[in-house]
Write an enzyme that holds these catalytic residues in place. Structure first.
Site, mmCIF file in Angstrom:
data_model
loop_
_atom_site.group_PDB
_atom_site.id
_atom_site.type_symbol
_atom_site.label_atom_id
_atom_site.label_comp_id
_atom_site.label_asym_id
_atom_site.label_seq_id
_atom_site.Cartn_x
_atom_site.Cartn_y
_atom_site.Cartn_z
ATOM 1 N N CYS A 9 0.869 -1.187 0.000
ATOM 2 C CA CYS A 9 0.000 0.000 0.000
ATOM 3 C C CYS A 9 0.906 1.237 0.000
ATOM 4 O O CYS A 9 2.097 1.144 -0.309
ATOM 5 C CB CYS A 9 -0.973 -0.015 1.180
ATOM 6 S SG CYS A 9 -0.183 0.040 2.806
ATOM 7 N N ASN A 12 2.345 1.457 4.290
ATOM 8 C CA ASN A 12 2.663 0.185 4.970
ATOM 9 C C ASN A 12 2.459 0.286 6.481
ATOM 10 O O ASN A 12 3.205 -0.294 7.275
ATOM 11 C CB ASN A 12 4.099 -0.281 4.639
ATOM 12 C CG ASN A 12 4.413 -1.709 5.083
ATOM 13 O OD1 ASN A 12 5.529 -2.010 5.498
ATOM 14 N ND2 ASN A 12 3.449 -2.596 5.027
ATOM 15 N N CYS A 14 -1.248 0.768 7.417
ATOM 16 C CA CYS A 14 -2.682 0.456 7.572
ATOM 17 C C CYS A 14 -3.088 -0.774 6.762
ATOM 18 O O CYS A 14 -3.228 -1.870 7.286
ATOM 19 C CB CYS A 14 -3.552 1.647 7.182
ATOM 20 S SG CYS A 14 -3.339 3.080 8.263
ATOM 21 N N ARG A 15 -3.273 -0.617 5.455
ATOM 22 C CA ARG A 15 -3.884 -1.690 4.660
ATOM 23 C C ARG A 15 -2.964 -2.892 4.441
ATOM 24 O O ARG A 15 -3.380 -4.041 4.667
ATOM 25 C CB ARG A 15 -4.335 -1.132 3.304
ATOM 26 C CG ARG A 15 -5.479 -0.144 3.423
ATOM 27 C CD ARG A 15 -5.669 0.630 2.137
ATOM 28 N NE ARG A 15 -4.511 1.474 1.857
ATOM 29 C CZ ARG A 15 -4.316 2.167 0.744
ATOM 30 N NH1 ARG A 15 -5.222 2.083 -0.225
ATOM 31 N NH2 ARG A 15 -3.263 2.935 0.584
ATOM 32 N N SER A 16 -1.731 -2.666 3.956
ATOM 33 C CA SER A 16 -0.903 -3.843 3.612
ATOM 34 C C SER A 16 -0.412 -4.631 4.825
ATOM 35 O O SER A 16 -0.380 -5.864 4.752
ATOM 36 C CB SER A 16 0.238 -3.465 2.665
ATOM 37 O OG SER A 16 1.147 -2.574 3.250
ATOM 38 N N ASP A 122 -8.599 3.943 1.711
ATOM 39 C CA ASP A 122 -7.510 4.161 2.655
ATOM 40 C C ASP A 122 -8.061 4.571 4.016
ATOM 41 O O ASP A 122 -8.515 5.707 4.186
ATOM 42 C CB ASP A 122 -6.555 5.230 2.119
ATOM 43 C CG ASP A 122 -5.227 5.168 2.861
ATOM 44 O OD1 ASP A 122 -5.219 4.709 4.022
ATOM 45 O OD2 ASP A 122 -4.209 5.560 2.276
HETATM 46 P P1 4NP Z 1 -1.760 2.846 4.119
HETATM 47 O O1 4NP Z 1 -2.373 4.221 4.692
HETATM 48 O O2 4NP Z 1 -1.229 3.173 2.728
HETATM 49 O O3 4NP Z 1 -2.915 1.920 4.084
HETATM 50 O O4 4NP Z 1 -0.675 2.418 5.079
HETATM 51 C C1 4NP Z 1 -1.653 5.412 4.791
HETATM 52 C C2 4NP Z 1 -0.758 5.583 5.829
HETATM 53 C C3 4NP Z 1 -0.098 6.783 5.970
HETATM 54 C C4 4NP Z 1 -0.326 7.810 5.082
HETATM 55 C C5 4NP Z 1 -1.224 7.643 4.044
HETATM 56 C C6 4NP Z 1 -1.876 6.444 3.893
HETATM 57 N N1 4NP Z 1 0.338 9.058 5.232
HETATM 58 O O5 4NP Z 1 -0.028 10.030 4.529
HETATM 59 O O6 4NP Z 1 1.242 9.175 6.084
#
Ligand code: 4NP
Length: 147
Positions: A9, A12, A14-16, A122
């Site tokens: 994702c 790294n 939240c989702r992945s 997200d």
């Molecule tokens: P992820 O979510 O891609 O599912 O891990 C996010 C985590 C952090 C951020 C964006 C999306 N960020 O902007 O820091």
């Protein structure tokens, strides 16, 4: 044969990592190599978002061992299957994919045509962790069944 799977994702956190932990539980005993990474590197070395790990813990899934890392071109040699969470992840991965890469690149929701969504939303922004975990559990189960 698919023996190694990398979930990817943006952050790294939240989702992945959630997909990694859920899939690891579902695939127990199958001898698969399972990992996750982010396209951004923004959270390198950090544990997962506490909202993700709390929702996972409610479901009996441990995410405490996972640390964020950035995806690298060598991942295209190390993994048979790279599973992106959304279309932007796919574009970012294609941008670093070596020409002779052996990994197959797919999106997680390719495995859930029944829900009519192509990108995992997200939850970092939307704060809809229970909904996203439901989606990831369903899709990971279908992915495992497809191997
Ligand atoms: P992820 O979510 O891609 O599912 O891990 C996010 C985590 C952090 C951020 C964006 C999306 N960020 O902007 O820091």
């Amino acid at each position: 044969m698919t023996k190694s799977i990398l979930f990817v994702c943006l952050g790294n956190i939240c989702r992945s990592p959630t997909a990694e932990a859920i899939f690891r539980g579902q695939a127990q005993g199958r001898g698969l190599e399972i990992d996750s990474a982010g396209t951004s590197g923004w959270h390198d070395g950090n544990p997962s978002d506490p909202r993700a790990s709390a929702e996972a813990a409610r479901r009996g899934i441990d995410m405490s061992y996972i640390r964020s890392r950035k995806v690298v071109p060598a991942d295209f040699e190390r993994f048979d299957l790279i599973v992106a969470m959304d279309a932007q992840n796919v574009r970012d991965l294609q941008a670093i994919q070596p020409a002779a890469s052996r990994a197959q690149l797919v999106k997680l929701l390719d495995y859930t045509p029944e829900i009519g969504l192509s990108d995992v939303p997200d939850p970092y922004y939307e704060d809809n962790f229970p909904e996203v975990l439901d989606m990831i559990e369903l899709a990971c189960g279908n992915l495992l069944a497809s191997l």
